[in-house]
Motif scaffolding. Structure first.
Motif, PDB file in Angstrom:
ATOM      1  N   LYS A 108       0.811  -1.215   0.000  1.00 61.42           N
ATOM      2  CA  LYS A 108       0.000   0.000   0.000  1.00 61.42           C
ATOM      3  C   LYS A 108       0.846   1.268   0.000  1.00 61.42           C
ATOM      4  O   LYS A 108       0.369   2.336  -0.416  1.00 61.42           O
ATOM      5  CB  LYS A 108      -0.933  -0.001   1.209  1.00 61.42           C
ATOM      6  N   ASN A 109       2.102   1.172   0.453  1.00 64.90           N
ATOM      7  CA  ASN A 109       2.958   2.345   0.562  1.00 64.90           C
ATOM      8  C   ASN A 109       3.979   2.465  -0.569  1.00 64.90           C
ATOM      9  O   ASN A 109       4.827   3.362  -0.539  1.00 64.90           O
ATOM     10  CB  ASN A 109       3.700   2.335   1.896  1.00 64.90           C
ATOM     11  N   LEU A 110       3.899   1.600  -1.554  1.00 65.70           N
ATOM     12  CA  LEU A 110       4.839   1.685  -2.673  1.00 65.70           C
ATOM     13  C   LEU A 110       4.618   2.971  -3.460  1.00 65.70           C
ATOM     14  O   LEU A 110       3.475   3.389  -3.670  1.00 65.70           O
ATOM     15  CB  LEU A 110       4.654   0.486  -3.613  1.00 65.70           C
ATOM     16  N   PRO A 111       5.701   3.605  -3.918  1.00 65.53           N
ATOM     17  CA  PRO A 111       5.537   4.801  -4.755  1.00 65.53           C
ATOM     18  C   PRO A 111       4.906   4.433  -6.091  1.00 65.53           C
ATOM     19  O   PRO A 111       5.151   3.350  -6.625  1.00 65.53           O
ATOM     20  CB  PRO A 111       6.976   5.294  -4.938  1.00 65.53           C
ATOM     21  N   ASP A 112       4.099   5.312  -6.630  1.00 67.65           N
ATOM     22  CA  ASP A 112       3.448   5.064  -7.914  1.00 67.65           C
ATOM     23  C   ASP A 112       4.433   5.241  -9.056  1.00 67.65           C
ATOM     24  O   ASP A 112       4.751   4.306  -9.777  1.00 67.65           O
ATOM     25  CB  ASP A 112       2.254   5.995  -8.081  1.00 67.65           C
ATOM     26  N   ARG A 113       4.931   6.445  -9.243  1.00 67.71           N
ATOM     27  CA  ARG A 113       5.933   6.742 -10.261  1.00 67.71           C
ATOM     28  C   ARG A 113       6.954   7.706  -9.679  1.00 67.71           C
ATOM     29  O   ARG A 113       6.603   8.638  -8.952  1.00 67.71           O
ATOM     30  CB  ARG A 113       5.290   7.370 -11.508  1.00 67.71           C
ATOM     31  N   VAL A 114       8.230   7.493 -10.016  1.00 68.80           N
ATOM     32  CA  VAL A 114       9.328   8.343  -9.554  1.00 68.80           C
ATOM     33  C   VAL A 114      10.081   8.810 -10.789  1.00 68.80           C
ATOM     34  O   VAL A 114      10.227   8.058 -11.758  1.00 68.80           O
ATOM     35  CB  VAL A 114      10.261   7.566  -8.593  1.00 68.80           C
ATOM     36  N   ARG A 170      15.458   6.533 -11.890  1.00 71.41           N
ATOM     37  CA  ARG A 170      15.717   5.214 -11.305  1.00 71.41           C
ATOM     38  C   ARG A 170      16.346   5.363  -9.919  1.00 71.41           C
ATOM     39  O   ARG A 170      15.978   4.640  -8.991  1.00 71.41           O
ATOM     40  CB  ARG A 170      16.635   4.408 -12.217  1.00 71.41           C
ATOM     41  N   ASP A 171      17.293   6.272  -9.797  1.00 68.37           N
ATOM     42  CA  ASP A 171      17.924   6.501  -8.495  1.00 68.37           C
ATOM     43  C   ASP A 171      16.897   6.951  -7.463  1.00 68.37           C
ATOM     44  O   ASP A 171      16.985   6.578  -6.286  1.00 68.37           O
ATOM     45  CB  ASP A 171      19.033   7.545  -8.622  1.00 68.37           C
ATOM     46  N   GLY A 172      15.933   7.734  -7.903  1.00 67.86           N
ATOM     47  CA  GLY A 172      14.884   8.166  -6.993  1.00 67.86           C
ATOM     48  C   GLY A 172      14.041   7.003  -6.512  1.00 67.86           C
ATOM     49  O   GLY A 172      13.642   6.953  -5.346  1.00 67.86           O
ATOM     50  N   LEU A 173      13.777   6.042  -7.401  1.00 68.71           N
ATOM     51  CA  LEU A 173      13.006   4.856  -7.024  1.00 68.71           C
ATOM     52  C   LEU A 173      13.797   4.002  -6.039  1.00 68.71           C
ATOM     53  O   LEU A 173      13.250   3.512  -5.048  1.00 68.71           O
ATOM     54  CB  LEU A 173      12.648   4.046  -8.273  1.00 68.71           C
ATOM     55  N   VAL A 174      15.088   3.847  -6.304  1.00 65.17           N
ATOM     56  CA  VAL A 174      15.944   3.098  -5.382  1.00 65.17           C
ATOM     57  C   VAL A 174      15.935   3.751  -4.005  1.00 65.17           C
ATOM     58  O   VAL A 174      15.805   3.075  -2.977  1.00 65.17           O
ATOM     59  CB  VAL A 174      17.389   3.011  -5.932  1.00 65.17           C
TER      60      VAL A 174
END
Length: 261
Positions: free
Chosen positions: A135-141, A144-148
């Motif tokens: 439920k807390n996963l980011p939708d879009r970042v 790639r470094d931001g997602l990591v």
């Protein structure tokens, strides 16, 4: 040399994708967990090279497979049936992690003539899935470094699912679908576990937050099967790839009745 080949087939109008890692050995079908896909088993396939031909399904809503209208237990099990039929396999050795582990033992219970050996990695006969992470996963970042960075210590476990879209970086699965799938996974599955008749190995991570030591030992005792516990978290094959592969290799060594396509 990487001999993997991507294939696909259809089930009720939906496309399911898989990776065949190749090799001359008998077939081991591998089913991944939530937040993952078939590519997660590449290290295992490499370590079993020439002994077992690993073929890993991207389960519904994961990897390169289509999203689905439902993520119920019977639907996942039906996908495994369709997968084996597509490959022309009458019987196989079957390995599953987490979600894939329940799918694997439920398939083995309901189709005992099609599974020669079963390996279940870090999942119980009773599942009470915590939905917080999904439920807390980011939708879009944006990067790639931001997602990591957003994932923190979980990033290495999910990196094979990273995808760049027009709107930014995300995953090869939909978080809302994962919540629905986890909700459907939660429940008491003792009947299926106790109905399995093929040789079975249960592997648990000693630091697992999903499968407790008492529950794992109860599962093993009630079926008189072997339980191996390795110094790992929930994703044992990621944390201990060499030891995990060796456990799989030794367990499967006596199995010599696999039909190859």
């Amino acid at each position: 040399m990487d001999d993997r080949v991507r294939g696909s087939f259809e089930v009720n109008g939906r496309r399911l994708s898989y990776l065949d890692f190749g090799g001359p050995g008998p077939v081991l079908i591998a089913l991944h967990g939530h937040f993952s896909e078939g590519a997660d088993f590449a290290p295992l396939a490499e370590r079993l090279d020439f002994q077992w031909r690993v073929i890993a399904l991207d389960q519904r809503g994961h990897g390169e497979s289509d999203q689905a209208a439902d993520y119920e237990r019977s639907s996942y099990v039906g996908d495994v049936t369709a997968f084996l039929d597509h490959l022309g396999l009458a019987e196989v050795a079957l390995l599953g992690h987490s979600l894939g582990g329940v799918n694997a033992y439920q398939f083995a219970a309901r189709h005992p003539d099609r599974v020669t050996a079963l390996i279940v990695e870090d999942i119980g006969a009773v599942c009470d899935i915590d939905l917080t992470f999904a439920k807390n996963l980011p939708d879009r970042v944006a990067t790639r470094d931001g997602l990591v960075g957003a994932l923190g210590t979980a990033a290495p476990y999910l990196e094979m699912t990273f995808r760049e879209r027009a709107e930014g970086w995300g995953f090869s699965f939909d978080a809302a679908d994962t919540v629905r799938s986890q909700q459907a996974l939660s429940g008491d599955h003792w009947h299926d576990w106790l109905s399995v008749r093929c040789p079975t190995l249960l592997i648990r991570g000693m630091r697992s937050d999903e499968l407790s030591a008492p529950h794992a030992r109860d599962m093993a005792a009630k079926r008189s099967i072997r339980l191996i516990e390795l110094p790992a978290g929930h994703v044992v094959h990621h944390d201990q790839p060499d030891a995990f592969a060796e456990c799989v290799r030794r367990f499967l060594a006596p199995v010599d009745s696999i039909t190859t396509p």
